[in-house]
Each structure stands twice: as C-alpha cells, then as structure tokens.
Design a protein around this motif. Structure first.
Motif, PDB file in Angstrom:
ATOM      1  N   VAL A 154     -17.698  11.710  -1.868  1.00  0.00           N
ATOM      2  CA  VAL A 154     -16.250  11.543  -1.891  1.00  0.00           C
ATOM      3  C   VAL A 154     -15.581  12.882  -2.206  1.00  0.00           C
ATOM      4  O   VAL A 154     -15.873  13.497  -3.225  1.00  0.00           O
ATOM      5  CB  VAL A 154     -15.831  10.476  -2.929  1.00  0.00           C
ATOM      6  N   GLY A 155     -14.669  13.307  -1.340  1.00  0.00           N
ATOM      7  CA  GLY A 155     -13.987  14.580  -1.565  1.00  0.00           C
ATOM      8  C   GLY A 155     -12.662  14.443  -2.284  1.00  0.00           C
ATOM      9  O   GLY A 155     -12.309  15.290  -3.108  1.00  0.00           O
ATOM     10  N   THR A 156     -11.895  13.376  -1.974  1.00  0.00           N
ATOM     11  CA  THR A 156     -10.585  13.185  -2.597  1.00  0.00           C
ATOM     12  C   THR A 156     -10.469  11.760  -3.126  1.00  0.00           C
ATOM     13  O   THR A 156     -10.932  10.806  -2.498  1.00  0.00           O
ATOM     14  CB  THR A 156      -9.438  13.431  -1.599  1.00  0.00           C
ATOM     15  N   VAL A 157      -9.839  11.648  -4.280  1.00  0.00           N
ATOM     16  CA  VAL A 157      -9.518  10.344  -4.874  1.00  0.00           C
ATOM     17  C   VAL A 157      -8.021  10.358  -5.162  1.00  0.00           C
ATOM     18  O   VAL A 157      -7.536  11.243  -5.874  1.00  0.00           O
ATOM     19  CB  VAL A 157     -10.307  10.087  -6.172  1.00  0.00           C
ATOM     20  N   THR A 158      -7.298   9.397  -4.608  1.00  0.00           N
ATOM     21  CA  THR A 158      -5.851   9.352  -4.765  1.00  0.00           C
ATOM     22  C   THR A 158      -5.459   8.188  -5.667  1.00  0.00           C
ATOM     23  O   THR A 158      -5.911   7.053  -5.460  1.00  0.00           O
ATOM     24  CB  THR A 158      -5.154   9.189  -3.404  1.00  0.00           C
ATOM     25  N   GLY A 159      -4.625   8.483  -6.652  1.00  0.00           N
ATOM     26  CA  GLY A 159      -4.149   7.459  -7.569  1.00  0.00           C
ATOM     27  C   GLY A 159      -2.874   6.806  -7.074  1.00  0.00           C
ATOM     28  O   GLY A 159      -2.533   6.842  -5.885  1.00  0.00           O
ATOM     29  N   LEU A 181       2.843   2.275  -0.597  1.00  0.00           N
ATOM     30  CA  LEU A 181       1.468   2.548  -1.029  1.00  0.00           C
ATOM     31  C   LEU A 181       0.582   1.325  -0.860  1.00  0.00           C
ATOM     32  O   LEU A 181      -0.623   1.446  -0.633  1.00  0.00           O
ATOM     33  CB  LEU A 181       1.457   3.029  -2.475  1.00  0.00           C
ATOM     34  N   GLY A 182       1.177   0.141  -0.972  1.00  0.00           N
ATOM     35  CA  GLY A 182       0.414  -1.075  -0.728  1.00  0.00           C
ATOM     36  C   GLY A 182      -0.057  -1.156   0.714  1.00  0.00           C
ATOM     37  O   GLY A 182      -1.213  -1.521   0.986  1.00  0.00           O
ATOM     38  N   LEU A 183       0.815  -0.813   1.662  1.00  0.00           N
ATOM     39  CA  LEU A 183       0.424  -0.813   3.072  1.00  0.00           C
ATOM     40  C   LEU A 183      -0.631   0.256   3.352  1.00  0.00           C
ATOM     41  O   LEU A 183      -1.570   0.030   4.125  1.00  0.00           O
ATOM     42  CB  LEU A 183       1.659  -0.588   3.949  1.00  0.00           C
ATOM     43  N   VAL A 184      -0.486   1.416   2.721  1.00  0.00           N
ATOM     44  CA  VAL A 184      -1.507   2.462   2.863  1.00  0.00           C
ATOM     45  C   VAL A 184      -2.848   1.957   2.337  1.00  0.00           C
ATOM     46  O   VAL A 184      -3.898   2.191   2.941  1.00  0.00           O
ATOM     47  CB  VAL A 184      -1.074   3.737   2.113  1.00  0.00           C
ATOM     48  N   GLN A 185      -2.814   1.218   1.228  1.00  0.00           N
ATOM     49  CA  GLN A 185      -4.048   0.704   0.634  1.00  0.00           C
ATOM     50  C   GLN A 185      -4.740  -0.283   1.566  1.00  0.00           C
ATOM     51  O   GLN A 185      -5.976  -0.290   1.674  1.00  0.00           O
ATOM     52  CB  GLN A 185      -3.738   0.027  -0.702  1.00  0.00           C
ATOM     53  N   VAL A 186      -3.966  -1.130   2.247  1.00  0.00           N
ATOM     54  CA  VAL A 186      -4.552  -2.103   3.171  1.00  0.00           C
ATOM     55  C   VAL A 186      -5.360  -1.386   4.249  1.00  0.00           C
ATOM     56  O   VAL A 186      -6.492  -1.769   4.559  1.00  0.00           O
ATOM     57  CB  VAL A 186      -3.452  -2.981   3.804  1.00  0.00           C
ATOM     58  N   VAL A 187      -4.784  -0.324   4.824  1.00  0.00           N
ATOM     59  CA  VAL A 187      -5.493   0.427   5.857  1.00  0.00           C
ATOM     60  C   VAL A 187      -6.685   1.166   5.263  1.00  0.00           C
ATOM     61  O   VAL A 187      -7.783   1.187   5.842  1.00  0.00           O
ATOM     62  CB  VAL A 187      -4.532   1.409   6.557  1.00  0.00           C
ATOM     63  N   SER A 188      -6.494   1.758   4.094  1.00  0.00           N
ATOM     64  CA  SER A 188      -7.563   2.524   3.453  1.00  0.00           C
ATOM     65  C   SER A 188      -8.748   1.647   3.080  1.00  0.00           C
ATOM     66  O   SER A 188      -9.895   2.103   3.102  1.00  0.00           O
ATOM     67  CB  SER A 188      -7.027   3.234   2.200  1.00  0.00           C
ATOM     68  N   ASP A 189      -8.482   0.396   2.733  1.00  0.00           N
ATOM     69  CA  ASP A 189      -9.566  -0.524   2.375  1.00  0.00           C
ATOM     70  C   ASP A 189     -10.528  -0.769   3.530  1.00  0.00           C
ATOM     71  O   ASP A 189     -11.666  -1.192   3.314  1.00  0.00           O
ATOM     72  CB  ASP A 189      -8.990  -1.862   1.894  1.00  0.00           C
ATOM     73  N   THR A 237     -15.805  11.751   2.361  1.00  0.00           N
ATOM     74  CA  THR A 237     -15.013  10.535   2.460  1.00  0.00           C
ATOM     75  C   THR A 237     -13.899  10.585   1.410  1.00  0.00           C
ATOM     76  O   THR A 237     -13.676  11.611   0.767  1.00  0.00           O
ATOM     77  CB  THR A 237     -15.881   9.287   2.262  1.00  0.00           C
ATOM     78  N   PHE A 238     -13.216   9.458   1.226  1.00  0.00           N
ATOM     79  CA  PHE A 238     -12.056   9.423   0.337  1.00  0.00           C
ATOM     80  C   PHE A 238     -12.018   8.072  -0.368  1.00  0.00           C
ATOM     81  O   PHE A 238     -12.685   7.116   0.038  1.00  0.00           O
ATOM     82  CB  PHE A 238     -10.770   9.612   1.153  1.00  0.00           C
ATOM     83  N   ARG A 239     -11.220   7.999  -1.418  1.00  0.00           N
ATOM     84  CA  ARG A 239     -10.943   6.740  -2.095  1.00  0.00           C
ATOM     85  C   ARG A 239      -9.460   6.705  -2.464  1.00  0.00           C
ATOM     86  O   ARG A 239      -8.909   7.713  -2.918  1.00  0.00           O
ATOM     87  CB  ARG A 239     -11.790   6.583  -3.372  1.00  0.00           C
ATOM     88  N   ASN A 240      -8.843   5.550  -2.271  1.00  0.00           N
ATOM     89  CA  ASN A 240      -7.500   5.279  -2.779  1.00  0.00           C
ATOM     90  C   ASN A 240      -7.619   4.226  -3.871  1.00  0.00           C
ATOM     91  O   ASN A 240      -8.193   3.159  -3.639  1.00  0.00           O
ATOM     92  CB  ASN A 240      -6.577   4.779  -1.665  1.00  0.00           C
ATOM     93  N   VAL A 241      -7.098   4.529  -5.049  1.00  0.00           N
ATOM     94  CA  VAL A 241      -7.285   3.659  -6.224  1.00  0.00           C
ATOM     95  C   VAL A 241      -5.940   3.021  -6.580  1.00  0.00           C
ATOM     96  O   VAL A 241      -5.016   3.706  -7.018  1.00  0.00           O
ATOM     97  CB  VAL A 241      -7.839   4.469  -7.418  1.00  0.00           C
ATOM     98  N   PHE A 242      -5.847   1.709  -6.383  1.00  0.00           N
ATOM     99  CA  PHE A 242      -4.618   0.971  -6.680  1.00  0.00           C
ATOM    100  C   PHE A 242      -4.865   0.156  -7.940  1.00  0.00           C
ATOM    101  O   PHE A 242      -5.077  -1.054  -7.905  1.00  0.00           O
ATOM    102  CB  PHE A 242      -4.267   0.051  -5.502  1.00  0.00           C
TER     103      PHE A 242
END
Length: 366
Positions: A154-159, A181-189, A237-242
């Motif tokens: 994982v290269g980036t983790v976004t809060g 950010l919720g819509l971004v999270q749906v795609v990121s998931d 890769t990446f992670r988005n943390v909601f």
C-alpha cells in the motif's frame, strides 16, 4: 418522456445502489500496529496561515501516539505574516521533534505547496509521511488510525475530513464534503482508485521515493492527486479509511467566491480522472438541467416529485456517511443543501469557463 424516464430511473438506481452498498458493505478491520511502534513524520505546508496554524499544531500536540516517536516538520512557504512566530509559540515543551523550515528555493519541477512538501520529505527521517494542512485539526487517534493500513503493498492511505463551522454556509460545506467522500468510498471499496486528499493522507517513504518525489512530478494545482496517480503507476495500491478515529476537522471556506476558486482548482483533478469516472460525474451532474426539461414536458408537479425523491435518497446516503463517521445527521439542512448544490453547480459551470489563473495563498498559477 421516454428518455427522461430512462435517465431518472437509472440515476435513482445508481444512487440507491450506492447508498445500499455504503450501508451494508463490510470493510476489513485494520491490521495490528507494527511492533515496536515505528517513528512517523508529520508534514505540514503553510503559507500565510497565522490564523489557523495554532489550531493545527495544538491538535498535533494532543495526539495519543507517543510524541518521542513523532517528528513534526512545518514548511513555512515564505509567509509574509506571523505564521512561523505563531507556530513556534505553540510548540515549546513538546517532547517530540518539531522543526519549522523556511522554504525559499524551488526543488526540481516542484512549485507551490508541492515544493514545500518536496523539501519536507527530504528532511524527514522516518518511513511514514503523514500529510495534513494548516487549516486541519487531526483527531487524537490519527496516527494509530491510518498506520495499520500501510501494508508493504500500500502506497497511500487516505483518511476522512469534514468541514466544521458555526454558519449555515459552513455546515452545508460539511454535508457536501462527507456525502462526496461517501461516494468516493463506494467506488474505492471495489478497488477502483478515485483520489486522495492531501489534508489527511499517509504516504510511505517507499512509495513516495519510487515516484522520484514531487521534484520529479509535473506541476499540478492538485498536487495530492498527482502524487496519488504517480504512486499507483509504480505498482502500489491504496486504502481509503472511512472511520471516526481518522476524521479530521477542516476550517470552512469563508466566502462563496473563495469556494468557487477552490472547486475550480479541484476540477483540474476531475479532468484527469479516468473516462468512466468523468462520464459518471457528468451523468450525475445532468440531474438539474434535465429536471428543468421534465418540468417543461410533464409539468411542475412531476419535477417537484422527482426532486423530493432525490432529497430523500441523498439524505439516506448522507445519514449513512454521518453514522459511519460517528456524527449525527443534520436532516434539517437538506432543503438548504439542495439550493446550495444548485447555486454551486451553476456558478462553477460559468466560473470554470472564465480565463482566470489559479490563486493559491497569494501565488498565481496559469
């Protein structure tokens, strides 16, 4: 009417599916923190931020991560106000490592905020770069909240960030941010990268250096998105943390004019998104123009009914976002939010066409 019915049916199906997925999708729990806990670097770019930097640094001081494992690097980007003096007045007695570095020279291709971060990354002495902005107050569990997701691949983790302020204009910005950010999270998931936010982001040294750093990246007014894309190209890769433990609070944009300048700058990043995401955003943005067509073709009652359904469904999505962020849903804001969205959409559509340069903290970029 057939075309309008098809469009609105698809629009509501997509939003309903997104809302359902956000409510029910289970996200993996964070891995345990590495042992022993590693040292981390916090990078903050600041230019003329005397009114905000004290709040930012007080939040850093309140972090529950052991301060002896934290180095705080503040880049003073040739401020003409008391940014440095205010910052240094806040940090006496801090048991971590704090340095305020004055940035005066460009580094490679980097300019503006990217140049500050390029200098700070070179000065950092750890393997983890936590990046935030001067107008952000991070939560006490910020480091422990992001760090477990920074696995080797994982290269980036976004809060998560929400806008806070006492005015109606401020609270509408907050609702706008969290729902988006919720819509971004749906795609990121689904493992599809969308974007990263440079006000609440962790980048590993390995990923950052693999790109050559900001000094090797073409200049962009959306430097966080440029770095995000460069990291992905290097195979990370990446992670988005909601999650509420990484929910940072941003100061609001003070005026509608400044909000338009901010969103116009963000649109540069939108225009660099993959074609399928740009197409999805255009489809989503077509709601209000086609609502006017519906009012003309089928009458005002039909249009008002569709608008009411939109408000309800978007309210359910917003409620899911607020719930997952550990906040109460401001249902009473929904009518005003519709007016805010319409006004912002129309204004930004016109504003984007004007031959204006980008102004960031008194610096102008074409």
């Amino acid at each position: 009417m057939l075309l309008l019915t098809t469009y609105f049916t698809l629009w509501f199906l997509i939003l309903a599916a997104s809302t359902l997925l956000f409510w029910v999708r289970r996200r993996p729990a964070p891995a345990p923190l590495p042992q022993p806990w590693p040292r981390v670097s916090i990078l903050i770019a600041a230019r003329n931020e005397e009114a905000a930097i004290g709040r930012c640094l007080r939040a850093i001081r309140a972090l529950s991560y052991p301060p002896e494992l934290v180095e705080v690097l503040l880049g003073d980007d040739a401020s003409t106000d008391q940014t440095r003096a205010v910052a240094e007045a806040v940090m006496p007695g801090y048991t971590g490592n704090f340095r305020c570095i004055t940035i005066t020279e460009p580094l490679g291709l980097a300019r503006g905020k990217a140049n500050v971060l390029a200098h700070l990354a070179r000065a950092a002495t750890t393997e983890f770069f936590f990046i935030t902005d001067a107008d952000i107050a991070v939560p006490t569990g910020w480091v422990q909240g992001l760090l477990p997701f920074a696995q080797p691949e994982v290269g980036t983790v976004t809060g998560l960030t929400v806008v806070e302020g006492p005015r109606l204009f401020d609270r509408l910005q907050g609702l706008d941010w969290l729902q988006s950010l919720g819509l971004v999270q749906v795609v990121s998931d689904f493992g599809r990268p969308v974007t990263a936010m440079g006000n609440n982001m962790l980048v590993t040294r390995a990923a950052y250096e693999a790109t050559g750093g900001y000094e090797q990246l073409p200049f962009s007014v959306t430097e966080d998105y440029a770095l995000f894309q460069a990291v992905l190209k290097q195979g990370f890769t990446f992670r988005n943390v909601f999650r509420p433990e990484v929910l940072a609070a941003s100061l609001p944009i003070s005026t509608p004019g400044r909000l338009l300048h901010q969103r116009r700058r963000w649109m540069q990043g939108v225009e660099a998104l993959p074609w399928w995401l740009q197409g999805g955003l255009l489809f989503y943005a077509g709601f209000y123009p086609l609502l006017l067509v519906l009012a003309w073709v089928a009458g005002p009652l039909a249009a008002v009914s569709v608008l009411a359904a939109k408000m309800l469904l978007q309210g359910l999505l917003a409620a899911a976002c607020y719930h997952r962020a550990g906040r109460r849903m401001p249902w009473h804001l929904l009518p005003a939010f519709e007016l805010y969205t319409i006004a912002l959409t129309i204004s930004l559509s016109v504003f984007r066409l004007l031959p204006l340069a980008f102004d960031w903290k008194g610096r102008v970029y074409k």
